[in-house]
Design a protein around this motif. Sequence first.
Motif, PDB file in Angstrom:
ATOM      1  N   CYS A  17       0.827  -1.218   0.000  1.00 22.24           N
ATOM      2  CA  CYS A  17       0.000   0.000   0.000  1.00 22.24           C
ATOM      3  C   CYS A  17       0.858   1.264   0.000  1.00 22.24           C
ATOM      4  CB  CYS A  17      -0.893   0.041   1.233  1.00 22.24           C
ATOM      5  SG  CYS A  17      -2.120  -1.254   1.272  1.00 22.24           S
ATOM      6  N   GLY A  18       2.177   1.120   0.109  1.00 19.41           N
ATOM      7  CA  GLY A  18       3.050   2.285   0.143  1.00 19.41           C
ATOM      8  C   GLY A  18       2.982   3.031   1.464  1.00 19.41           C
ATOM      9  N   VAL A  19       2.618   2.323   2.532  1.00 18.68           N
ATOM     10  CA  VAL A  19       2.517   2.944   3.856  1.00 18.68           C
ATOM     11  C   VAL A  19       3.788   2.589   4.642  1.00 18.68           C
ATOM     12  CG1 VAL A  19       1.126   2.950   5.966  1.00 18.68           C
ATOM     13  CG2 VAL A  19       0.010   2.691   3.762  1.00 18.68           C
ATOM     14  N   PRO A  20       4.449   3.575   5.301  1.00 18.42           N
ATOM     15  CA  PRO A  20       5.718   3.268   5.985  1.00 18.42           C
ATOM     16  C   PRO A  20       5.551   2.262   7.126  1.00 18.42           C
ATOM     17  CG  PRO A  20       5.249   5.646   6.009  1.00 18.42           C
ATOM     18  CD  PRO A  20       4.062   4.982   5.414  1.00 18.42           C
ATOM     19  N   VAL A  21       6.444   1.276   7.195  1.00 19.64           N
ATOM     20  CA  VAL A  21       6.432   0.266   8.270  1.00 19.64           C
ATOM     21  C   VAL A  21       7.763   0.306   9.015  1.00 19.64           C
ATOM     22  CG1 VAL A  21       4.904  -1.335   7.063  1.00 19.64           C
ATOM     23  CG2 VAL A  21       7.359  -1.547   6.763  1.00 19.64           C
ATOM     24  N   ALA A  22       7.800  -0.294  10.209  1.00 24.60           N
ATOM     25  CA  ALA A  22       9.057  -0.409  10.959  1.00 24.60           C
ATOM     26  C   ALA A  22      10.002  -1.322  10.178  1.00 24.60           C
ATOM     27  CB  ALA A  22       8.780  -1.008  12.333  1.00 24.60           C
ATOM     28  N   PRO A  23      11.306  -1.003  10.185  1.00 23.61           N
ATOM     29  CA  PRO A  23      12.265  -1.947   9.591  1.00 23.61           C
ATOM     30  C   PRO A  23      12.100  -3.302  10.285  1.00 23.61           C
ATOM     31  CG  PRO A  23      13.334   0.133  10.168  1.00 23.61           C
ATOM     32  CD  PRO A  23      11.950   0.187  10.741  1.00 23.61           C
ATOM     33  N   HIS A  24      12.043  -4.367   9.522  1.00 19.34           N
ATOM     34  CA  HIS A  24      11.751  -5.672  10.125  1.00 19.34           C
ATOM     35  C   HIS A  24      12.316  -6.802   9.280  1.00 19.34           C
ATOM     36  CE1 HIS A  24       8.573  -5.099   7.152  1.00 19.34           C
ATOM     37  NE2 HIS A  24       8.516  -6.418   7.072  1.00 19.34           N
ATOM     38  N   ALA A  25      12.330  -7.995   9.865  1.00 21.45           N
ATOM     39  CA  ALA A  25      12.709  -9.201   9.131  1.00 21.45           C
ATOM     40  C   ALA A  25      11.742 -10.309   9.518  1.00 21.45           C
ATOM     41  CB  ALA A  25      14.133  -9.604   9.491  1.00 21.45           C
ATOM     42  N   VAL A  26      11.388 -11.131   8.547  1.00 18.19           N
ATOM     43  CA  VAL A  26      10.538 -12.288   8.812  1.00 18.19           C
ATOM     44  C   VAL A  26      11.443 -13.439   9.216  1.00 18.19           C
ATOM     45  CG1 VAL A  26       8.966 -13.953   7.731  1.00 18.19           C
ATOM     46  CG2 VAL A  26       8.780 -11.502   7.189  1.00 18.19           C
ATOM     47  N   ILE A  27      11.135 -14.087  10.344  1.00 18.26           N
ATOM     48  CA  ILE A  27      11.956 -15.221  10.797  1.00 18.26           C
ATOM     49  C   ILE A  27      11.086 -16.466  10.899  1.00 18.26           C
ATOM     50  CG2 ILE A  27      13.456 -16.111  12.632  1.00 18.26           C
ATOM     51  CD1 ILE A  27      14.113 -13.208  13.357  1.00 18.26           C
ATOM     52  N   ASP A  28      11.136 -17.286   9.847  1.00 22.04           N
ATOM     53  CA  ASP A  28      10.403 -18.551   9.854  1.00 22.04           C
ATOM     54  C   ASP A  28      11.358 -19.733  10.003  1.00 22.04           C
ATOM     55  OD1 ASP A  28       8.103 -17.124   9.363  1.00 22.04           O
ATOM     56  OD2 ASP A  28       7.986 -17.618   7.230  1.00 22.04           O
ATOM     57  N   THR A  29      12.640 -19.500   9.671  1.00 17.40           N
ATOM     58  CA  THR A  29      13.599 -20.614   9.636  1.00 17.40           C
ATOM     59  C   THR A  29      14.904 -20.204  10.335  1.00 17.40           C
ATOM     60  OG1 THR A  29      14.642 -19.811   7.607  1.00 17.40           O
ATOM     61  CG2 THR A  29      12.751 -21.288   7.340  1.00 17.40           C
ATOM     62  N   PRO A  30      15.710 -21.188  10.764  1.00 20.95           N
ATOM     63  CA  PRO A  30      17.014 -20.869  11.381  1.00 20.95           C
ATOM     64  C   PRO A  30      17.900 -20.068  10.419  1.00 20.95           C
ATOM     65  CG  PRO A  30      16.460 -23.191  11.715  1.00 20.95           C
ATOM     66  CD  PRO A  30      15.410 -22.635  10.807  1.00 20.95           C
ATOM     67  N   GLU A  31      17.767 -20.315   9.119  1.00 22.15           N
ATOM     68  CA  GLU A  31      18.575 -19.577   8.135  1.00 22.15           C
ATOM     69  C   GLU A  31      18.184 -18.097   8.156  1.00 22.15           C
ATOM     70  OE1 GLU A  31      16.902 -22.504   7.358  1.00 22.15           O
ATOM     71  OE2 GLU A  31      18.767 -23.647   7.608  1.00 22.15           O
ATOM     72  N   GLN A  32      16.890 -17.837   8.222  1.00 21.05           N
ATOM     73  CA  GLN A  32      16.432 -16.434   8.271  1.00 21.05           C
ATOM     74  C   GLN A  32      16.880 -15.778   9.576  1.00 21.05           C
ATOM     75  OE1 GLN A  32      12.295 -17.369   7.454  1.00 21.05           O
ATOM     76  NE2 GLN A  32      12.337 -16.149   5.586  1.00 21.05           N
ATOM     77  N   LEU A  33      16.898 -16.560  10.662  1.00 22.73           N
ATOM     78  CA  LEU A  33      17.360 -16.030  11.955  1.00 22.73           C
ATOM     79  C   LEU A  33      18.823 -15.608  11.843  1.00 22.73           C
ATOM     80  CD1 LEU A  33      16.770 -15.672  15.057  1.00 22.73           C
ATOM     81  CD2 LEU A  33      17.713 -17.960  15.346  1.00 22.73           C
ATOM     82  N   ALA A  34      19.633 -16.489  11.245  1.00 24.27           N
ATOM     83  CA  ALA A  34      21.071 -16.211  11.115  1.00 24.27           C
ATOM     84  C   ALA A  34      21.329 -15.019  10.203  1.00 24.27           C
ATOM     85  CB  ALA A  34      21.781 -17.460  10.587  1.00 24.27           C
ATOM     86  N   ALA A  35      20.424 -14.801   9.263  1.00 26.47           N
ATOM     87  CA  ALA A  35      20.645 -13.748   8.258  1.00 26.47           C
ATOM     88  C   ALA A  35      20.156 -12.369   8.712  1.00 26.47           C
ATOM     89  CB  ALA A  35      19.940 -14.139   6.958  1.00 26.47           C
TER      90      ALA A  35
END
Length: 390
Positions: free
Chosen positions: A120-138
């Motif tokens: 929607c082009g609405v500003p969001v907080a900087p964030h990361a999706v963490i579903d896997t250990p690889e995403q956690l490490a990254a």
Amino acid sequence: MSATLKPLLPGSTLGVLGGGQLGRMWAHAAQRMGYNTAVLDPDAQSPAGLVSHHHIHADYLDAAGLKQLAAVCQAVTTEFENVPADALAQLSVTLPVSPAASAVAVAQDRAREKAHFVKCGVPVAPHAVIDTPEQLAAVNDHLLPGILKTSRMGYDGKGQLRVSTRDALNAGWAKLGNVPCVLEKMLPLASECSVIVARGRDGTMVNLPVQRNLHRDGILAVTEVFAGNVPDALANQAISAAKAVAQELNYVGVLCVEFFVLADGSLVVNEIAPRPHNSGHYSQDACDVSQFELQVRTMADLPLTQPRLHSPAIMLNLLGDLWFKNANGLQVEPAWQKLLALPGMHLHLYGKREARVGRKMGHLNITAATPEAARAVALQAAAILGMAPF
Ligand code: ATP
Ligand code: MG
């Protein structure tokens, strides 16, 4: 969807999934307008079930219960954000359901919600999706310190951990059960606000004025609404963003969009609730149309008119904590007579049998001729309740 698109006139029966306080206040609004109400909730003592014409005690995914609900009512809504989207989808085969399962599914999942805001082009907080250990490490270090939030089933600050270091992040993910999460950067909040919009099936949208919210321990404590409570430019930005979020979901119903106002004055969207919201309760006494009446109108396909705030208002939440002020550990009832002696005081209690710490038991709406007068009464009420001033 084989839904009828004719307006459902008073005398019809409207249904809700979930029997909490939001369902109860919706039922009151619907009944005031001459509708019958039906509630599906597993709890035989649910606040909404206690005041409804029909109370179906069944689990949200119980096929027989859903069938019974569909048999007694002509349209269905939800008051409970975590109602299985499948239940809404099943009901929509035979009934108009608003909001749609697809919109509720977005609100139920922080990762999908964030992706929707970005779309929607609405500003969001900087964030990361963490579903896997690889995403956690990254995860990028610039997101720390941050707040790790489970993607699903969080409310009132539950399912959230503040993490400052990478070790704390790793331990936090394990503590939350390695379930899908979103890590958000901790932002410097100057304040918080929210906007409630109602959107009809024909695309008409109306909104309540911008609410300024104070949270304590992750739970809404105070909402203040009056002209000038948020600078005009910011208010307009929040209203446009809320409308864009609803429009893009092709939303039908009442939607609350919560925002952070950062120290530099910029606005960031936090999350949405696909239903009336605690921060909109003031509208019961301070607006000519309440958020619950808007919900009734949207589900019955009745006209939506722009609500008008007719009094400055302050809402104080009554949490179960207020029942435990006694040094002996015995429960004490708040001093209702003293509170009701204050001018412009409106007491709302949800009929919950048991007070528990952190449990929403009711709220006070305080209306007055000026913001200063509302504030003076609200501070007196807080003192009577033993609530910290704000
Ligand atoms: P609810 O659904 O009851 O509103 P919730 O459990 O979904 O609550 P959030 O709205 O995500 O929780 O967060 C609760 C509160 O924590 C926010 O209102 C805000 O005060 C604080 N908070 C959340 N995220 C951040 C952030 N990224 N930076 C700073 N504060 C935050
Ligand atoms: Mg929130």
